[in-house]
Design a protein around this motif. Structure first.
Motif, short mmCIF file in Angstrom:
data_model
loop_
_atom_site.label_atom_id
_atom_site.label_comp_id
_atom_site.label_asym_id
_atom_site.label_seq_id
_atom_site.Cartn_x
_atom_site.Cartn_y
_atom_site.Cartn_z
N SER A 106 34.11 50.31 44.14
CA SER A 106 33.80 49.56 42.92
C SER A 106 35.02 48.79 42.42
CB SER A 106 33.31 50.52 41.82
OG SER A 106 34.30 51.48 41.50
N PHE A 121 35.28 45.75 44.58
CA PHE A 121 34.25 44.79 44.16
C PHE A 121 34.69 44.05 42.90
CE2 PHE A 121 30.49 43.53 41.82
CZ PHE A 121 29.71 42.93 42.80
N ASP A 122 35.21 44.79 41.93
CA ASP A 122 35.67 44.16 40.68
C ASP A 122 36.84 43.21 40.94
OD1 ASP A 122 33.75 45.53 39.25
OD2 ASP A 122 35.12 47.12 38.58
N ALA A 157 37.36 41.48 43.66
CA ALA A 157 36.80 40.27 44.26
C ALA A 157 36.15 39.40 43.19
CB ALA A 157 35.78 40.64 45.33
N HIS A 158 35.41 40.03 42.31
CA HIS A 158 34.73 39.27 41.24
C HIS A 158 35.75 38.57 40.34
CE1 HIS A 158 32.90 38.86 37.19
NE2 HIS A 158 31.83 38.48 37.89
N ASP A 159 36.80 39.29 39.94
CA ASP A 159 37.82 38.74 39.03
C ASP A 159 38.61 37.61 39.67
OD1 ASP A 159 36.98 40.62 37.21
OD2 ASP A 159 38.66 42.00 37.58
N ASN A 160 38.69 37.63 41.01
CA ASN A 160 39.47 36.61 41.71
C ASN A 160 38.59 35.58 42.42
OD1 ASN A 160 42.57 37.45 41.67
ND2 ASN A 160 41.36 39.33 41.86
N GLN A 161 37.31 35.56 42.04
CA GLN A 161 36.33 34.60 42.56
C GLN A 161 36.26 34.61 44.09
OE1 GLN A 161 37.66 30.97 40.60
NE2 GLN A 161 36.23 31.31 38.93
N LYS A 214 34.21 36.09 47.55
CA LYS A 214 32.94 36.62 48.03
C LYS A 214 33.21 37.76 49.01
CE LYS A 214 30.12 32.44 47.58
NZ LYS A 214 29.31 31.44 48.32
#
Length: 298
Positions: free
Chosen positions: A265, A268-269, A271-275, A277
């Motif tokens: 998790s 995943f976070d 990756a999301h925060d750093n744009q 995929k």
């Protein structure tokens, strides 16, 4: 006690195939018997099924002595050897009926094992027409015919495709809920998926005997992640509890964490925060593989 091995020694000339091997297995349990080629796995299994005599030591199967109760041991064990012996000119059901008559089991039991091992679509074919995976199923069905309390399986998943692997894996796990299953394999993922315990043998000697739960409780894990483009290792090292980051190939990274908490998790976070995929994200339980390599390396 389902299996009781006490100081088994097996000599081939001056070579020690097994050197004072001892262990116990109780019911119900699925035990993975691991080791590199030539470590003594098949020799041990052949001794437990009375196909080979030990040079020294003692063993019991279902409380039956392998030396003095040889025939009773054979009747109480289901055995799938590494090189599955089959009559290729016989039809599947004909072959199972032949073996059922030896064990004096009912025709109903033949149909049960055919269904259990997923042989129904191939039952009217000759064994020689079957794929390697289905031949392996015939061997497993034969081992199950007389409903033995102990199953000894030497490389039971050899030649199976991924779908067949899942079916046979689930079957072995379900059998292990009420019986003893003692199996050898080279595939660590199969051990992780099926076994309650592992015994590792190297150069004829037991070098480890551990519950899988003990290995899983180690305070370390490796997460494999693939992004859509390359990033600097230094950024991933900012994640909490990171021990190491390895860019294995392309955009794939193996991140080792010093914690038992599932860190996927956090990745995943990140990756999301750093744009970024994520193309794949898996947890790799490297503890068993690492233990195997450490204990069996030259």
């Amino acid at each position: 006690m389902s299996l009781e091995v006490d100081s088994i020694l097996k000599l081939y000339g001056s070579q020690k195939a097994l050197n004072n091997v001892s262990f116990k297995v109780d019911k119900p349990e699925v035990v993975g018997f691991l080791g590199p080629n030539g470590a003594g796995k098949s020799t041990m299994m052949k001794i437990l099924t009375t196909y080979l005599k030990p040079s020294n030591g003692a063993a019991k199967v279902n409380n039956l002595n392998i030396k003095s109760d040889k025939q009773k041991v054979q009747q109480s064990v289901g055995y799938l050897p590494e090189h599955n012996p089959l009559y290729l000119d016989m039809f599947v059901k004909e072959y199972l009926t032949f073996n059922a008559n030896i064990y004096k089991v009912s025709k109903q039991r033949i149909n049960e094992v055919i269904e259990l091992t997923g042989l129904t679509p191939e039952v009217k074919k000759k064994i020689g027409q079957l794929s390697k995976g289905y031949r392996q199923r015939v061997g497993l069905a034969t081992a199950l015919l007389h409903d033995p309390e102990v199953l000894i399986l030497d490389e039971p998943t050899t030649g199976l495709d991924p779908n067949q692997l899942v079916d046979i894996r689930n079957l072995i796990k379900s059998i292990g809920q009420t019986k003893t299953v003692f199996l050898s394999t080279h595939i660590m993922q199969e051990v992780e998926a099926m076994c309650d315990r592992v015994i590792i043998i190297n150069k004829g000697e037991i070098v480890a005997d551990k519950k899988l739960s003990e290995l899983r409780d180690k305070k370390e894990q490796t997460v494999i992640v693939e992004f859509d483009y390359r990033i600097e290792d230094a950024f991933l090292k900012k994640l909490p509890n990171v021990k190491s980051v390895i860019n294995t190939h392309g955009f794939v990274y193996e991140i080792t964490f010093t914690t038992s908490e599932d860190m996927r998790s956090y990745v995943f976070d990140f990756a999301h925060d750093n744009q970024l995929k994520i193309l794949q994200l898996n947890q790799k339980n490297a503890s068993l593989e690492s233990l195997f390599i450490e204990l069996t390396k030259l």
